[in-house]
Scaffold this active site. Structure first.
Site, PDB file in Angstrom:
ATOM      1  N   HIS A 245      -9.517   1.683   4.261  1.00  0.00           N
ATOM      2  CA  HIS A 245      -8.292   1.771   5.066  1.00  0.00           C
ATOM      3  C   HIS A 245      -8.536   2.680   6.280  1.00  0.00           C
ATOM      4  O   HIS A 245      -9.303   3.635   6.197  1.00  0.00           O
ATOM      5  CB  HIS A 245      -7.147   2.319   4.209  1.00  0.00           C
ATOM      6  CG  HIS A 245      -5.830   2.216   4.886  1.00  0.00           C
ATOM      7  ND1 HIS A 245      -5.408   3.155   5.799  1.00  0.00           N
ATOM      8  CD2 HIS A 245      -4.864   1.276   4.816  1.00  0.00           C
ATOM      9  CE1 HIS A 245      -4.217   2.775   6.265  1.00  0.00           C
ATOM     10  NE2 HIS A 245      -3.862   1.651   5.681  1.00  0.00           N
TER      11      HIS A 245
ATOM     12  N   GLU B 123      -6.884   4.983   7.475  1.00  0.00           N
ATOM     13  CA  GLU B 123      -6.635   6.412   7.192  1.00  0.00           C
ATOM     14  C   GLU B 123      -7.843   7.036   6.491  1.00  0.00           C
ATOM     15  O   GLU B 123      -8.171   8.203   6.714  1.00  0.00           O
ATOM     16  CB  GLU B 123      -5.355   6.552   6.350  1.00  0.00           C
ATOM     17  CG  GLU B 123      -4.111   6.304   7.201  1.00  0.00           C
ATOM     18  CD  GLU B 123      -2.951   5.667   6.458  1.00  0.00           C
ATOM     19  OE1 GLU B 123      -2.922   5.729   5.212  1.00  0.00           O
ATOM     20  OE2 GLU B 123      -2.061   5.100   7.125  1.00  0.00           O
TER      21      GLU B 123
ATOM     22  N   ASN C  55       0.875  -1.177   0.000  1.00  0.00           N
ATOM     23  CA  ASN C  55       0.000   0.000   0.000  1.00  0.00           C
ATOM     24  C   ASN C  55       0.912   1.227   0.000  1.00  0.00           C
ATOM     25  O   ASN C  55       1.436   1.607   1.040  1.00  0.00           O
ATOM     26  CB  ASN C  55      -0.902  -0.031   1.245  1.00  0.00           C
ATOM     27  CG  ASN C  55      -1.729   1.234   1.399  1.00  0.00           C
ATOM     28  OD1 ASN C  55      -1.846   2.025   0.458  1.00  0.00           O
ATOM     29  ND2 ASN C  55      -2.296   1.433   2.580  1.00  0.00           N
TER      30      ASN C  55
ATOM     31  N   GLY D  28       2.082   2.294  10.671  1.00  0.00           N
ATOM     32  CA  GLY D  28       3.038   3.382  10.533  1.00  0.00           C
ATOM     33  C   GLY D  28       3.713   3.780  11.830  1.00  0.00           C
ATOM     34  O   GLY D  28       4.374   4.808  11.904  1.00  0.00           O
TER      35      GLY D  28
ATOM     36  N   GLU E 259      -5.908  -4.748  10.174  1.00  0.00           N
ATOM     37  CA  GLU E 259      -4.844  -3.802  10.486  1.00  0.00           C
ATOM     38  C   GLU E 259      -5.165  -3.065  11.785  1.00  0.00           C
ATOM     39  O   GLU E 259      -5.955  -2.110  11.780  1.00  0.00           O
ATOM     40  CB  GLU E 259      -4.700  -2.769   9.363  1.00  0.00           C
ATOM     41  CG  GLU E 259      -4.364  -3.372   8.028  1.00  0.00           C
ATOM     42  CD  GLU E 259      -3.728  -2.337   7.095  1.00  0.00           C
ATOM     43  OE1 GLU E 259      -2.599  -2.596   6.659  1.00  0.00           O
ATOM     44  OE2 GLU E 259      -4.335  -1.291   6.848  1.00  0.00           O
TER      45      GLU E 259
ATOM     46  N   SER F  18       3.016  -2.052  10.279  1.00  0.00           N
ATOM     47  CA  SER F  18       4.467  -2.123  10.512  1.00  0.00           C
ATOM     48  C   SER F  18       5.061  -3.490  10.178  1.00  0.00           C
ATOM     49  O   SER F  18       6.013  -3.931  10.813  1.00  0.00           O
ATOM     50  CB  SER F  18       4.805  -1.713  11.953  1.00  0.00           C
ATOM     51  OG  SER F  18       4.402  -0.374  12.190  1.00  0.00           O
TER      52      SER F  18
ATOM     53  N   LYS G 185       0.224   4.231  -0.368  1.00  0.00           N
ATOM     54  CA  LYS G 185      -0.397   5.457   0.173  1.00  0.00           C
ATOM     55  C   LYS G 185      -0.101   6.640  -0.767  1.00  0.00           C
ATOM     56  O   LYS G 185      -0.019   6.442  -1.973  1.00  0.00           O
ATOM     57  CB  LYS G 185       0.070   5.701   1.616  1.00  0.00           C
ATOM     58  CG  LYS G 185      -0.102   4.433   2.477  1.00  0.00           C
ATOM     59  CD  LYS G 185       0.061   4.652   3.952  1.00  0.00           C
ATOM     60  CE  LYS G 185      -0.125   3.312   4.670  1.00  0.00           C
ATOM     61  NZ  LYS G 185      -0.145   3.436   6.117  1.00  0.00           N
TER      62      LYS G 185
HETATM   63  P1  PGA Z   1       2.549   0.338   7.606  1.00  0.00           P
HETATM   64  O1  PGA Z   1       1.129   0.553   6.905  1.00  0.00           O
HETATM   65  O2  PGA Z   1       3.100  -0.957   7.052  1.00  0.00           O
HETATM   66  O3  PGA Z   1       3.365   1.529   7.193  1.00  0.00           O
HETATM   67  O4  PGA Z   1       2.306   0.253   9.055  1.00  0.00           O
HETATM   68  C1  PGA Z   1       0.264  -0.540   6.707  1.00  0.00           C
HETATM   69  C2  PGA Z   1      -1.011  -0.028   6.084  1.00  0.00           C
HETATM   70  O5  PGA Z   1      -1.469   1.056   6.475  1.00  0.00           O
HETATM   71  O6  PGA Z   1      -1.583  -0.668   5.191  1.00  0.00           O
END
Ligand code: PGA
Length: 250
Positions: free
Chosen positions: A94, A96, A9, A172, A166, A212, A11
């Site tokens: 997601h 976010e 992803n 993140g 998630e 992460s 982003k």
């Molecule tokens: P991250 O993001 O691996 O940077 O924690 C995962 C995601 O949001 O899909």
């Protein structure tokens, strides 16, 4: 034993020029895997990504789509527009999007339905916040996200859906759920799907872990019984790290 589905992803990262470099590096590094490899890139990179991955084992996904086929929805993209580009997957809901753009279980469901109708495979994200986990509400939240977010989705449709568990506190942050925490939460999610769709459908459903995940911790996570793959944010922006995740599980 299922193979694993590893999705990057990206982003809001990577210009077209950067996309060319990253995909060029990635192609040889993931060429020998038996796992499914997907990169979910910004809208502006989709055409480039589809073009560059033709004839490779890398599949391309978007990060959102609207629930209507067309119309007055400034800033949105219709599922058919993605299909026309050669896009196969789309991330829906997601955390976010839920946090910053007002996505709810209802809009997630609407987008998932539209994606499926257009022939896209949605990667539907669910997961609890730290406050929800610490207050003992994790299972309640995950159950709600599944029951409300998949209302009316048939078993046949579910075969084309990937679920990404998630935990929001792990995204993140560099704080990964332990192998056991991730496995237990996904096992719980699977049990809720089993209540709705039966054991067989629930066992066939791909449920990824995200948060992460990287080349260092992927082998442990991917060895867990219920973890069918990963949705990778930060580590998907570096070819060696993302391929390390892809190749962590043979
Ligand atoms: P991250 O993001 O691996 O940077 O924690 C995962 C995601 O949001 O899909």
């Amino acid at each position: 034993m299922k193979n694993k589905i590893i999705a990057g992803n990206w982003k809001m990262n990577k210009t077209i020029a950067e996309t060319k470099t990253l995909i060029g590096s990635l192609i040889p590094l993931v060429a020998d895997t038996n796992n499914t490899v997907i990169i979910c890139v910004p809208f502006t990179d989709l055409a480039t990504a589809v073009e560059l991955t033709k004839g490779t084992n890398i599949h391309v996904g978007a990060q959102n789509c609207h629930w209507k086929e067309s119309g007055a929805f400034t800033g949105e993209i219709a599922p058919s527009m993605l299909v026309e580009l050669g896009v196969e997957y789309v991330v829906i809901g997601h955390s976010e999007r839920r946090t910053y753009f007002g996505e709810t279980d209802a809009t997630v469901l609407a987008r998932t339905n539209a994606a499926l109708s257009a022939g896209l495979k949605p990667i539907v994200c669910i997961g609890e916040t730290l406050a929800e986990r610490e207050s003992g509400n994790m299972e309640k939240v995950l159950r709600r996200q599944i029951v409300e977010g998949f209302k009316g989705i048939t078993a046949e449709q579910l075969a084309n859906v990937i679920v990404a568990y998630e935990p929001v506190w792990a995204i993140g942050t560099g704080v990964t759920a332990t192998d056991e925490q991730a496995n237990d939460s996904i096992a719980f999610c699977r049990s809720v799907f089993a209540e709705i769709y039966g054991e067989e459908v629930a066992n066939a459903l791909y449920i990824q872990y995200g948060g992460s995940m990287n080349d260092k911790n992927a082998a442990g996570l991917l060895a867990m019984e219920h973890i069918d793959g990963g949705l990778i944010g930060g580590a998907s922006l570096v070819a060696e790290k993302f391929s390390g995740v892809v190749n962590a599980h043979k």
